[in-house]
Design a protein around this motif. Structure first.
Motif, PDB file in Angstrom:
ATOM      1  N   PRO A 152       0.826  -1.216   0.000  1.00  0.00           N
ATOM      2  CA  PRO A 152       0.000   0.000   0.000  1.00  0.00           C
ATOM      3  C   PRO A 152       0.859   1.265   0.000  1.00  0.00           C
ATOM      4  O   PRO A 152       0.526   2.259  -0.645  1.00  0.00           O
ATOM      5  N   GLY A 153       1.988   1.199   0.722  1.00  0.00           N
ATOM      6  CA  GLY A 153       2.897   2.339   0.763  1.00  0.00           C
ATOM      7  C   GLY A 153       3.493   2.636  -0.607  1.00  0.00           C
ATOM      8  O   GLY A 153       3.701   3.796  -0.963  1.00  0.00           O
ATOM      9  N   VAL A 154       3.757   1.580  -1.369  1.00  0.00           N
ATOM     10  CA  VAL A 154       4.327   1.773  -2.710  1.00  0.00           C
ATOM     11  C   VAL A 154       3.356   2.577  -3.577  1.00  0.00           C
ATOM     12  O   VAL A 154       3.759   3.522  -4.268  1.00  0.00           O
ATOM     13  N   LEU A 155       2.073   2.225  -3.521  1.00  0.00           N
ATOM     14  CA  LEU A 155       1.102   2.959  -4.335  1.00  0.00           C
ATOM     15  C   LEU A 155       0.959   4.401  -3.872  1.00  0.00           C
ATOM     16  O   LEU A 155       0.824   5.308  -4.687  1.00  0.00           O
ATOM     17  N   GLU A 156       1.022   4.604  -2.549  1.00  0.00           N
ATOM     18  CA  GLU A 156       0.970   5.979  -2.031  1.00  0.00           C
ATOM     19  C   GLU A 156       2.180   6.775  -2.501  1.00  0.00           C
ATOM     20  O   GLU A 156       2.063   7.930  -2.923  1.00  0.00           O
ATOM     21  N   ALA A 157       3.354   6.135  -2.418  1.00  0.00           N
ATOM     22  CA  ALA A 157       4.586   6.809  -2.827  1.00  0.00           C
ATOM     23  C   ALA A 157       4.565   7.105  -4.326  1.00  0.00           C
ATOM     24  O   ALA A 157       5.015   8.170  -4.772  1.00  0.00           O
ATOM     25  N   LEU A 158       4.018   6.167  -5.089  1.00  0.00           N
ATOM     26  CA  LEU A 158       3.923   6.391  -6.538  1.00  0.00           C
ATOM     27  C   LEU A 158       3.049   7.606  -6.826  1.00  0.00           C
ATOM     28  O   LEU A 158       3.398   8.459  -7.638  1.00  0.00           O
ATOM     29  N   GLU A 159       1.927   7.689  -6.125  1.00  0.00           N
ATOM     30  CA  GLU A 159       1.007   8.811  -6.318  1.00  0.00           C
ATOM     31  C   GLU A 159       1.716  10.143  -6.018  1.00  0.00           C
ATOM     32  O   GLU A 159       1.658  11.078  -6.819  1.00  0.00           O
ATOM     33  N   SER A 160       2.417  10.211  -4.879  1.00  0.00           N
ATOM     34  CA  SER A 160       3.102  11.460  -4.512  1.00  0.00           C
ATOM     35  C   SER A 160       4.191  11.804  -5.506  1.00  0.00           C
ATOM     36  O   SER A 160       4.353  12.973  -5.895  1.00  0.00           O
ATOM     37  N   THR A 161       4.946  10.799  -5.929  1.00  0.00           N
ATOM     38  CA  THR A 161       6.057  11.052  -6.850  1.00  0.00           C
ATOM     39  C   THR A 161       5.525  11.532  -8.192  1.00  0.00           C
ATOM     40  O   THR A 161       6.060  12.465  -8.792  1.00  0.00           O
ATOM     41  N   TRP A 162       4.462  10.910  -8.629  1.00  0.00           N
ATOM     42  CA  TRP A 162       3.848  11.278  -9.910  1.00  0.00           C
ATOM     43  C   TRP A 162       3.320  12.718  -9.850  1.00  0.00           C
ATOM     44  O   TRP A 162       3.544  13.511 -10.763  1.00  0.00           O
ATOM     45  N   GLN A 163       2.663  13.048  -8.717  1.00  0.00           N
ATOM     46  CA  GLN A 163       2.154  14.420  -8.557  1.00  0.00           C
ATOM     47  C   GLN A 163       3.303  15.427  -8.608  1.00  0.00           C
ATOM     48  O   GLN A 163       3.201  16.473  -9.247  1.00  0.00           O
ATOM     49  N   ARG A 164       4.398  15.088  -7.931  1.00  0.00           N
ATOM     50  CA  ARG A 164       5.546  16.012  -7.921  1.00  0.00           C
ATOM     51  C   ARG A 164       6.152  16.153  -9.302  1.00  0.00           C
ATOM     52  O   ARG A 164       6.576  17.236  -9.698  1.00  0.00           O
ATOM     53  N   ALA A 165       6.218  15.056 -10.029  1.00  0.00           N
ATOM     54  CA  ALA A 165       6.777  15.108 -11.382  1.00  0.00           C
ATOM     55  C   ALA A 165       5.911  15.986 -12.278  1.00  0.00           C
ATOM     56  O   ALA A 165       6.411  16.766 -13.085  1.00  0.00           O
ATOM     57  N   ARG A 166       4.596  15.861 -12.132  1.00  0.00           N
ATOM     58  CA  ARG A 166       3.690  16.694 -12.941  1.00  0.00           C
ATOM     59  C   ARG A 166       3.836  18.164 -12.593  1.00  0.00           C
ATOM     60  O   ARG A 166       3.773  19.039 -13.446  1.00  0.00           O
ATOM     61  N   GLN A 167       4.050  18.413 -11.311  1.00  0.00           N
ATOM     62  CA  GLN A 167       4.157  19.785 -10.839  1.00  0.00           C
ATOM     63  C   GLN A 167       5.496  20.408 -11.216  1.00  0.00           C
ATOM     64  O   GLN A 167       5.557  21.558 -11.639  1.00  0.00           O
ATOM     65  N   HIS A 168       6.571  19.651 -11.049  1.00  0.00           N
ATOM     66  CA  HIS A 168       7.907  20.238 -11.180  1.00  0.00           C
ATOM     67  C   HIS A 168       8.577  19.964 -12.521  1.00  0.00           C
ATOM     68  O   HIS A 168       9.516  20.656 -12.888  1.00  0.00           O
ATOM     69  N   LEU A 169       8.145  18.947 -13.234  1.00  0.00           N
ATOM     70  CA  LEU A 169       8.800  18.632 -14.505  1.00  0.00           C
ATOM     71  C   LEU A 169       7.914  19.011 -15.680  1.00  0.00           C
ATOM     72  O   LEU A 169       8.260  19.859 -16.494  1.00  0.00           O
ATOM     73  N   ASP A 170       6.769  18.378 -15.767  1.00  0.00           N
ATOM     74  CA  ASP A 170       5.966  18.546 -16.961  1.00  0.00           C
ATOM     75  C   ASP A 170       4.554  18.044 -16.672  1.00  0.00           C
ATOM     76  O   ASP A 170       4.375  16.891 -16.274  1.00  0.00           O
ATOM     77  N   ALA A 171       3.571  18.901 -16.871  1.00  0.00           N
ATOM     78  CA  ALA A 171       2.184  18.518 -16.587  1.00  0.00           C
ATOM     79  C   ALA A 171       1.681  17.464 -17.583  1.00  0.00           C
ATOM     80  O   ALA A 171       0.654  16.844 -17.357  1.00  0.00           O
ATOM     81  N   ARG A 172       2.411  17.313 -18.701  1.00  0.00           N
ATOM     82  CA  ARG A 172       1.961  16.329 -19.700  1.00  0.00           C
ATOM     83  C   ARG A 172       2.511  14.933 -19.436  1.00  0.00           C
ATOM     84  O   ARG A 172       2.345  14.035 -20.255  1.00  0.00           O
ATOM     85  N   ILE A 173       3.163  14.774 -18.310  1.00  0.00           N
ATOM     86  CA  ILE A 173       3.674  13.452 -17.945  1.00  0.00           C
ATOM     87  C   ILE A 173       2.534  12.436 -18.007  1.00  0.00           C
ATOM     88  O   ILE A 173       1.412  12.748 -17.620  1.00  0.00           O
ATOM     89  N   PRO A 174       2.796  11.256 -18.550  1.00  0.00           N
ATOM     90  CA  PRO A 174       1.701  10.296 -18.736  1.00  0.00           C
ATOM     91  C   PRO A 174       1.086   9.853 -17.413  1.00  0.00           C
ATOM     92  O   PRO A 174       1.544  10.251 -16.341  1.00  0.00           O
ATOM     93  N   ASP A 175       0.061   9.040 -17.506  1.00  0.00           N
ATOM     94  CA  ASP A 175      -0.628   8.557 -16.306  1.00  0.00           C
ATOM     95  C   ASP A 175       0.354   7.869 -15.356  1.00  0.00           C
ATOM     96  O   ASP A 175       1.456   7.499 -15.751  1.00  0.00           O
ATOM     97  N   ARG A 176      -0.068   7.679 -14.103  1.00  0.00           N
ATOM     98  CA  ARG A 176       0.879   7.230 -13.074  1.00  0.00           C
ATOM     99  C   ARG A 176       1.524   5.878 -13.394  1.00  0.00           C
ATOM    100  O   ARG A 176       2.663   5.634 -13.044  1.00  0.00           O
ATOM    101  N   TRP A 177       0.802   4.992 -14.104  1.00  0.00           N
ATOM    102  CA  TRP A 177       1.365   3.665 -14.357  1.00  0.00           C
ATOM    103  C   TRP A 177       2.437   3.735 -15.443  1.00  0.00           C
ATOM    104  O   TRP A 177       3.496   3.114 -15.330  1.00  0.00           O
TER     105      TRP A 177
END
Ligand SMILES: [Zn+2]
Length: 199
Positions: A152-177
């Motif tokens: 469960p922690g892995v999925l939570e961490a994935l969600e946070s990392t993906w959100q940060r990547a969208r925010q700080h790198l590129d909003a067009r980053i593909p879906d979390r998977w």
């Protein structure tokens, strides 16, 4: 050896392009020299509510390293038949407490396959968690707060990392998977135990 490239197409559009599929220029992961086209091969992809589709995977060649690389679109994980979204749905349901057989029925995949993904994620959870958290804090130094560890922690961490990547790198980053496949070099759920995230 495979390189995951950020593919903006759905698996169906990708399949429809056949051998005309265009992959942006890729560099050799070992020596960074540009790879030259080296044919390709057909493989299957299974997507939710669609019959399996045959897709063309391009390959590149590094003349210095004398090695070929397969260019996998980001909707795939290495050596997995199913599309990333199917695997993601299965893992989300499993974390929610659903059993492998129920998930398998819902997603129309063999229950042994679901069990394998789930087992892989649980076994690799500490390493997956460490890699995702390292990536998250390299994007934004604020600590990531997790309510769970293990899968469960892995999925939570994935969600946070993906959100940060969208925010700080590129909003067009593909879906979390697809993002997970990209940052893990397709190896997030691979059977090997080497670090999944290349530098
Ligand atoms: Zn090379």
């Amino acid at each position: 050896m495979a390189i995951i490239w950020p593919c903006p197409l759905t698996s169906s559009s990708y399949a429809a392009a056949g051998q005309r599929i265009v992959v942006p220029a890729q560099a050799c992961p070992s020596c960074s020299r540009p790879l030259t086209g080296w044919g390709g091969y057909w493989r299957w992809v299974r997507s939710e509510r669609l019959p399996a589709q045959r897709i063309w995977i391009r390959r590149g060649w590094c003349a210095r390293c004398r090695r070929t690389q397969a260019f996998l679109p980001s909707f795939l994980f290495a050596r997995r038949l199913d599309e990333d979204a199917v695997i993601g749905s299965a893992l989300t349901l499993a974390v929610g407490g659903r059993g492998a057989r129920t998930i398998a029925q819902q997603l129309a995949v063999p229950h042994t396959t679901v069990r394998d993904w789930w087992r892989r994620m649980r076994t690799r959870a500490p390493m997956l968690l460490t890699s995702l958290l390292a990536l998250a804090t390299s994007l934004d130094p604020a600590p990531v707060s997790l309510r769970a560890d293990g899968a469960p922690g892995v999925l939570e961490a994935l969600e946070s990392t993906w959100q940060r990547a969208r925010q700080h790198l590129d909003a067009r980053i593909p879906d979390r998977w697809a993002f997970w496949s990209l940052v893990s070099g397709g190896l997030a759920l691979a059977p090997n135990t080497s670090p999944p995230f290349p530098p």
